[in-house]
Design an enzyme around this catalytic site. Structure first.
Site, PDB file in Angstrom:
ATOM      1  N   GLY A  49      18.265  15.447   0.372  1.00 26.18           N
ATOM      2  CA  GLY A  49      16.833  15.210   0.274  1.00 26.18           C
ATOM      3  C   GLY A  49      16.546  14.194  -0.809  1.00 26.18           C
TER       4      GLY A  49
ATOM      5  CD  GLN B  59      15.230  12.494  -6.379  1.00 19.74           C
ATOM      6  OE1 GLN B  59      14.913  12.949  -5.289  1.00 19.74           O
ATOM      7  NE2 GLN B  59      16.465  12.604  -6.857  1.00 19.74           N
TER       8      GLN B  59
ATOM      9  CG  HIS C  78      12.600  15.806  -7.510  1.00 20.17           C
ATOM     10  ND1 HIS C  78      13.058  15.334  -8.720  1.00 20.17           N
ATOM     11  CD2 HIS C  78      13.701  16.092  -6.779  1.00 20.17           C
ATOM     12  CE1 HIS C  78      14.395  15.345  -8.706  1.00 20.17           C
ATOM     13  NE2 HIS C  78      14.816  15.800  -7.546  1.00 20.17           N
TER      14      HIS C  78
ATOM     15  CB  CYS D  41      19.482  16.276  -8.698  1.00 13.84           C
ATOM     16  SG  CYS D  41      17.995  15.269  -8.614  1.00 13.84           S
ATOM     17  CG  LEU D  42      20.891  11.806  -4.446  1.00 17.60           C
ATOM     18  CD1 LEU D  42      20.169  11.025  -3.354  1.00 17.60           C
ATOM     19  CD2 LEU D  42      22.396  11.603  -4.347  1.00 17.60           C
TER      20      LEU D  42
ATOM     21  CG  HIS E 125      16.251  19.921  -5.456  1.00 14.96           C
ATOM     22  ND1 HIS E 125      17.359  20.197  -6.232  1.00 14.96           N
ATOM     23  CD2 HIS E 125      15.999  18.593  -5.639  1.00 14.96           C
ATOM     24  CE1 HIS E 125      17.734  19.085  -6.857  1.00 14.96           C
ATOM     25  NE2 HIS E 125      16.933  18.104  -6.508  1.00 14.96           N
ATOM     26  CD  GLU E 126      14.672  16.617  -2.586  1.00 11.25           C
ATOM     27  OE1 GLU E 126      14.135  15.819  -3.374  1.00 11.25           O
ATOM     28  OE2 GLU E 126      15.899  16.821  -2.582  1.00 11.25           O
TER      29      GLU E 126
END
Ligand code: CO
Length: 150
Positions: free
Chosen positions: A46, A51, A135, A89-90, A131-132
């Site tokens: 995701g 981000q 953000h 996480c990226l 998670h997304e």
């Protein structure tokens, strides 16, 4: 479509709250397409707009059997159960940790055509939704992490 640069931990934008999208215009559609391309390129599950440096409530999730979900103004409308699993996480390379999340999550969002959709995800997908969406409120998984996994 184009790849966008992923903002990394320490970049203040990751800690800011994203604004609701009022109108799904070409700019938002391009953002969604670029986010999907960037997510695939980085092999993520995701990606949230902050981000890639955009403070708008937009996320993409690779949900496996339900395909790629492009979500605008996503909101959690139901949660059930709980699970503990490893997350990464990226924006936070080389850190993985255990986070408690609901086992089953239902979200409401707009798709890229501005239509309301309701999607339920379990396990990995439930985690990705939480998670997304975190953000979008400047929350990172390391804030909720119970323990880091070496
Ligand atoms: Co993340």
């Amino acid at each position: 479509m184009a790849l966008r640069e992923i903002r990394k931990l320490g970049d203040e934008i990751l800690r800011k709250k994203s604004r609701k999208v009022e109108k799904i215009d070409e700019k938002i559609k391009t953002l969604l397409d670029d986010m999907v391309e960037t997510m695939h390129h980085e092999k993520g599950v995701g990606l949230a707009a902050p981000q890639v440096g955009v403070l708008k409530r937009v996320v993409v999730v690779n949900s496996g059997d339900k395909g790629i979900l492009k979500l605008v103004n996503p909101e959690i409308i139901n949660e059930e159960g709980s699970q503990e699993d490893e997350e990464g996480c990226l924006s936070i390379p080389n850190v993985r940790g255990v986070v408690e999340r609901p086992l089953k999550v239902t979200i409401k969002a707009l798709n890229e055509n501005g239509e309301e959709i309701i999607v339920t995800g379990e396990e990995l997908i439930a985690t990705a939704f939480c998670h997304e969406i975190d953000h979008l409120d400047g929350i990172l998984f390391i804030d909720k992490m119970e323990k880091e996994v070496e």
